[in-house]
Design a protein around this motif. Structure first.
Motif, PDB file in Angstrom:
ATOM      1  N   PRO A  27      30.300  54.181  35.000  1.00 17.11           N
ATOM      2  CA  PRO A  27      31.053  53.389  35.722  1.00 17.11           C
ATOM      3  C   PRO A  27      31.783  53.952  36.903  1.00 17.11           C
ATOM      4  CG  PRO A  27      31.875  53.943  33.649  1.00 17.11           C
ATOM      5  CD  PRO A  27      30.451  54.343  33.590  1.00 17.11           C
ATOM      6  N   GLU A  28      32.163  53.637  37.855  1.00 18.17           N
ATOM      7  CA  GLU A  28      32.690  54.054  39.010  1.00 18.17           C
ATOM      8  C   GLU A  28      34.227  54.482  38.708  1.00 18.17           C
ATOM      9  OE1 GLU A  28      33.521  53.877  43.808  1.00 18.17           O
ATOM     10  OE2 GLU A  28      32.456  52.195  42.846  1.00 18.17           O
ATOM     11  N   ARG A  29      34.705  55.652  38.412  1.00 20.85           N
ATOM     12  CA  ARG A  29      35.963  55.801  38.083  1.00 20.85           C
ATOM     13  C   ARG A  29      36.717  56.817  39.012  1.00 20.85           C
ATOM     14  NH1 ARG A  29      37.497  54.611  33.043  1.00 20.85           N
ATOM     15  NH2 ARG A  29      38.952  56.550  32.733  1.00 20.85           N
ATOM     16  N   THR A  70      39.081  52.265  37.250  1.00 17.81           N
ATOM     17  CA  THR A  70      37.583  51.807  37.073  1.00 17.81           C
ATOM     18  C   THR A  70      37.391  50.807  38.064  1.00 17.81           C
ATOM     19  OG1 THR A  70      37.254  52.435  34.750  1.00 17.81           O
ATOM     20  CG2 THR A  70      35.558  50.993  35.764  1.00 17.81           C
ATOM     21  N   VAL A  71      36.389  50.822  38.996  1.00 21.83           N
ATOM     22  CA  VAL A  71      36.107  49.948  40.176  1.00 21.83           C
ATOM     23  C   VAL A  71      34.837  49.048  39.794  1.00 21.83           C
ATOM     24  CG1 VAL A  71      35.740  50.074  42.674  1.00 21.83           C
ATOM     25  CG2 VAL A  71      36.779  52.047  41.633  1.00 21.83           C
ATOM     26  N   ALA A  72      35.196  47.854  39.970  1.00 17.08           N
ATOM     27  CA  ALA A  72      34.429  46.773  40.123  1.00 17.08           C
ATOM     28  C   ALA A  72      34.200  46.337  41.492  1.00 17.08           C
ATOM     29  CB  ALA A  72      34.510  45.562  39.157  1.00 17.08           C
ATOM     30  N   ARG A  73      32.993  46.762  42.198  1.00 16.10           N
ATOM     31  CA  ARG A  73      32.880  46.438  43.788  1.00 16.10           C
ATOM     32  C   ARG A  73      32.521  45.105  43.761  1.00 16.10           C
ATOM     33  NH1 ARG A  73      31.903  50.911  47.642  1.00 16.10           N
ATOM     34  NH2 ARG A  73      32.552  53.076  46.660  1.00 16.10           N
ATOM     35  N   ALA A  74      33.164  44.458  44.921  1.00 23.67           N
ATOM     36  CA  ALA A  74      32.588  43.074  45.195  1.00 23.67           C
ATOM     37  C   ALA A  74      31.228  43.046  45.742  1.00 23.67           C
ATOM     38  CB  ALA A  74      33.479  42.672  46.181  1.00 23.67           C
ATOM     39  N   THR A  75      30.308  42.060  45.085  1.00 22.81           N
ATOM     40  CA  THR A  75      28.916  42.099  45.977  1.00 22.81           C
ATOM     41  C   THR A  75      29.023  41.864  47.109  1.00 22.81           C
ATOM     42  OG1 THR A  75      28.319  41.419  43.478  1.00 22.81           O
ATOM     43  CG2 THR A  75      26.598  41.188  45.566  1.00 22.81           C
ATOM     44  N   ARG A  76      29.664  40.789  47.637  1.00 20.52           N
ATOM     45  CA  ARG A  76      29.875  40.346  49.108  1.00 20.52           C
ATOM     46  C   ARG A  76      31.354  40.415  49.376  1.00 20.52           C
ATOM     47  NH1 ARG A  76      27.190  34.715  49.674  1.00 20.52           N
ATOM     48  NH2 ARG A  76      27.925  35.157  51.876  1.00 20.52           N
ATOM     49  N   PRO A  77      32.131  41.492  49.751  1.00 18.57           N
ATOM     50  CA  PRO A  77      33.532  41.511  49.873  1.00 18.57           C
ATOM     51  C   PRO A  77      34.130  40.730  50.737  1.00 18.57           C
ATOM     52  CG  PRO A  77      32.348  43.842  50.114  1.00 18.57           C
ATOM     53  CD  PRO A  77      31.324  42.622  49.861  1.00 18.57           C
ATOM     54  N   ASN A  78      35.110  39.800  50.174  1.00 24.75           N
ATOM     55  CA  ASN A  78      35.902  39.134  51.078  1.00 24.75           C
ATOM     56  C   ASN A  78      36.988  39.583  51.995  1.00 24.75           C
ATOM     57  OD1 ASN A  78      37.906  38.839  49.206  1.00 24.75           O
ATOM     58  ND2 ASN A  78      37.333  36.891  48.368  1.00 24.75           N
ATOM     59  N   PRO A  99      33.742  48.152  33.754  1.00 25.05           N
ATOM     60  CA  PRO A  99      34.579  47.144  34.073  1.00 25.05           C
ATOM     61  C   PRO A  99      34.519  46.060  33.112  1.00 25.05           C
ATOM     62  CG  PRO A  99      33.112  47.969  36.112  1.00 25.05           C
ATOM     63  CD  PRO A  99      32.641  48.569  34.773  1.00 25.05           C
ATOM     64  N   SER A 100      35.489  45.286  32.735  1.00 26.63           N
ATOM     65  CA  SER A 100      35.774  44.118  31.937  1.00 26.63           C
ATOM     66  C   SER A 100      35.020  42.741  32.529  1.00 26.63           C
ATOM     67  CB  SER A 100      37.032  44.019  31.441  1.00 26.63           C
ATOM     68  OG  SER A 100      37.851  43.312  32.914  1.00 26.63           O
ATOM     69  N   ASN A 101      34.957  41.932  31.612  1.00 29.33           N
ATOM     70  CA  ASN A 101      34.374  40.888  32.025  1.00 29.33           C
ATOM     71  C   ASN A 101      35.464  40.093  33.376  1.00 29.33           C
ATOM     72  OD1 ASN A 101      32.023  40.786  30.459  1.00 29.33           O
ATOM     73  ND2 ASN A 101      33.193  39.594  28.776  1.00 29.33           N
ATOM     74  N   LEU A 102      36.601  40.350  33.301  1.00 35.56           N
ATOM     75  CA  LEU A 102      37.618  39.650  34.286  1.00 35.56           C
ATOM     76  C   LEU A 102      37.355  40.457  35.362  1.00 35.56           C
ATOM     77  CD1 LEU A 102      39.879  37.807  35.089  1.00 35.56           C
ATOM     78  CD2 LEU A 102      41.282  39.663  34.090  1.00 35.56           C
ATOM     79  N   ALA A 103      37.168  41.807  35.486  1.00 37.64           N
ATOM     80  CA  ALA A 103      37.021  42.383  36.690  1.00 37.64           C
ATOM     81  C   ALA A 103      35.703  42.115  37.290  1.00 37.64           C
ATOM     82  CB  ALA A 103      36.905  43.964  36.257  1.00 37.64           C
ATOM     83  N   ARG A 104      34.658  41.896  36.504  1.00 37.02           N
ATOM     84  CA  ARG A 104      33.293  41.558  36.940  1.00 37.02           C
ATOM     85  C   ARG A 104      33.319  40.039  37.534  1.00 37.02           C
ATOM     86  NH1 ARG A 104      29.344  45.053  35.407  1.00 37.02           N
ATOM     87  NH2 ARG A 104      30.002  46.520  33.522  1.00 37.02           N
ATOM     88  N   ARG A 105      34.332  39.273  37.033  1.00 33.71           N
ATOM     89  CA  ARG A 105      34.700  37.959  37.566  1.00 33.71           C
ATOM     90  C   ARG A 105      35.120  37.943  38.938  1.00 33.71           C
ATOM     91  NH1 ARG A 105      38.602  34.270  38.121  1.00 33.71           N
ATOM     92  NH2 ARG A 105      37.667  31.859  38.255  1.00 33.71           N
ATOM     93  N   PHE A 106      36.018  38.860  39.281  1.00 34.16           N
ATOM     94  CA  PHE A 106      36.699  38.987  40.420  1.00 34.16           C
ATOM     95  C   PHE A 106      35.705  39.280  41.442  1.00 34.16           C
ATOM     96  CE2 PHE A 106      41.121  38.811  38.500  1.00 34.16           C
ATOM     97  CZ  PHE A 106      41.612  38.060  39.267  1.00 34.16           C
ATOM     98  N   ALA A 107      34.937  40.695  41.135  1.00 29.81           N
ATOM     99  CA  ALA A 107      33.976  41.180  41.929  1.00 29.81           C
ATOM    100  C   ALA A 107      32.925  39.989  42.427  1.00 29.81           C
ATOM    101  CB  ALA A 107      33.252  42.167  41.217  1.00 29.81           C
ATOM    102  N   GLN A 109      33.402  37.073  42.763  1.00 27.87           N
ATOM    103  CA  GLN A 109      34.017  36.158  43.693  1.00 27.87           C
ATOM    104  C   GLN A 109      34.240  36.841  45.168  1.00 27.87           C
ATOM    105  OE1 GLN A 109      37.554  34.903  41.589  1.00 27.87           O
ATOM    106  NE2 GLN A 109      36.660  32.653  41.499  1.00 27.87           N
ATOM    107  N   GLY A 110      33.862  38.083  45.197  1.00 27.14           N
ATOM    108  CA  GLY A 110      34.042  38.810  46.652  1.00 27.14           C
ATOM    109  C   GLY A 110      35.495  39.778  46.427  1.00 27.14           C
ATOM    110  N   VAL A 111      36.000  39.820  45.254  1.00 24.17           N
ATOM    111  CA  VAL A 111      37.335  40.512  45.250  1.00 24.17           C
ATOM    112  C   VAL A 111      37.126  41.688  44.587  1.00 24.17           C
ATOM    113  CG1 VAL A 111      39.787  40.718  44.331  1.00 24.17           C
ATOM    114  CG2 VAL A 111      38.688  38.448  45.169  1.00 24.17           C
ATOM    115  N   THR A 112      37.224  43.039  45.202  1.00 16.54           N
ATOM    116  CA  THR A 112      37.235  44.237  44.599  1.00 16.54           C
ATOM    117  C   THR A 112      38.196  44.476  43.537  1.00 16.54           C
ATOM    118  OG1 THR A 112      35.919  45.159  46.409  1.00 16.54           O
ATOM    119  CG2 THR A 112      36.811  46.825  45.029  1.00 16.54           C
ATOM    120  N   ALA A 113      37.786  44.765  42.318  1.00 15.02           N
ATOM    121  CA  ALA A 113      38.814  44.976  41.260  1.00 15.02           C
ATOM    122  C   ALA A 113      38.915  46.136  40.401  1.00 15.02           C
ATOM    123  CB  ALA A 113      38.289  43.980  40.073  1.00 15.02           C
ATOM    124  N   PHE A 114      40.097  46.638  40.369  1.00 13.02           N
ATOM    125  CA  PHE A 114      40.388  48.241  39.996  1.00 13.02           C
ATOM    126  C   PHE A 114      41.095  47.919  38.566  1.00 13.02           C
ATOM    127  CE2 PHE A 114      40.135  48.074  44.615  1.00 13.02           C
ATOM    128  CZ  PHE A 114      39.392  49.262  44.658  1.00 13.02           C
TER     129      PHE A 114
END
Length: 317
Positions: A27-29, A70-78, A99-107, A109-114
């Motif tokens: 994981p990216e920390r 811990t970073v969940a990078r957005a696949t296509r950042p908005n 990253p949790s399932n919630l963080a991955r869901r945001f990612a 959607q284009g939202v980078t989650a920390f």
């Protein structure tokens, strides 16, 4: 070179590189502090984890010596980012290494989650109850400092907290303009105020009978005086600079009474802060935000709609 130095080097470079594809990518920390966190001189606190269930990476941290994100990078950042602050009654931090399932869901959607791993007052940090707030402020500032690398707009950083993490995200909003640690680098010149915050089934008050007993003891000690309890009760300390705030709770929560959210909403409205309250009939404390069918709880959609009215759209990239 120890683990803390390795983590800190990611900040020196701007941001650690994304984990390379593999069967089990690291994981990216990002460590929050380049050296000893504020008020930790002379302390010997080691990171410690305990399992919460047999599920992989379902752990909690009763001791945190190296606060991190811990970073969940957005696949296509908005352009949007969100800081997720887990709970644990200030006795532990209920967050995994990845990253949790919630963080991955945001990612997705284009939202980078920390996701924030923050320090706990019972470990003896000199700032006491302010130590977690120091970490939350620093996290927001580091997210903004790395905006170019993460392809985000530094003005579009929201924060969401859950249970005791709801209390911490509320303190982050309320104390965003307070200088609670000495600046250590250029990132500390950036604002710590989120664009909007979400408080999910939050701890709010430190005053009986509404207070969550464990959170009150862990944050303030066994028998805090009235002045101290008042100072850390969010409903008593909502500033005019509080970010737009979404609050939600379940009426049948037997762990943290929904009266916490009712008090918070009343306080927000009294000061004129843009705010919204949702109280569901059922759900208990900490209902799954992503169901077994992969669909999000309605609370997430309601928060997204509220935040979008205040400059934090989270639509598909």
């Amino acid at each position: 070179m120890d683990r803390r130095t390795v983590l800190a080097s990611g900040i020196a470079l701007g941001v650690a590189g994304a984990a390379r594809a593999s069967a089990a990518p690291e994981p990216e920390r990002i460590a929050l502090w380049p050296g000893t966190p504020p008020g930790g001189e002379g302390l010997a606190i080691r990171d410690e984890t305990v399992p919460r269930s047999p599920k992989p990476d379902d752990i909690a941290w009763p001791h945190v010596g190296t606060p991190a994100m811990t970073v969940a990078r957005a696949t296509r950042p908005n352009g949007a980012a969100v800081l997720l602050i887990p709970g644990g009654g200030y006795a532990r931090v209920a967050v995994g290494r990845g990253p949790s399932n919630l963080a991955r869901r945001f990612a997705a959607q284009g939202v980078t989650a920390f996701e924030l791993l923050y320090r706990l007052p019972h470990d003896g940090w000199r700032a006491g109850p302010a130590a977690p707030v120091q970490d939350a402020q620093r996290a927001i500032r580091l997210i903004r400092a790395g905006a170019a690398a993460w392809r985000i707009d530094p003005a579009r950083v929201a924060a969401i907290g859950f249970s005791a993490g709801g209390h911490l995200v509320g303190q982050l909003g309320a104390r965003a303009d307070s200088a609670i640690y000495d600046p250590i680098d250029a990132a500390d010149g950036l604002p710590a105020r989120p664009r909007a915050i979400g408080m999910f089934f939050p701890v709010v008050s430190m005053l009986p009978p509404v207070a969550h007993g464990q959170s009150r003891r862990e944050l303030l000690g066994q028998n805090p005086g009235e002045a101290l309890a008042n100072a850390w009760s969010l409903e008593r300390n909502v500033p005019a600079t509080m970010p737009p705030t979404f609050v939600c709770h379940a009426a049948d929560d037997r762990t943290v009474p929904a009266a916490n959210s009712l008090a918070m909403f009343s306080a927000l409205q009294a000061v004129g802060i843009p705010s919204e309250l949702m109280i569901g009939e059922k759900g208990g404390h900490g209902p799954p935000l992503i169901g077994a069918d992969g669909k999000p709880h309605i609370w997430l959609d309601l928060f997204a709609a509220f935040a979008a009215r205040h400059g934090w759209p989270v639509g598909q990239a």
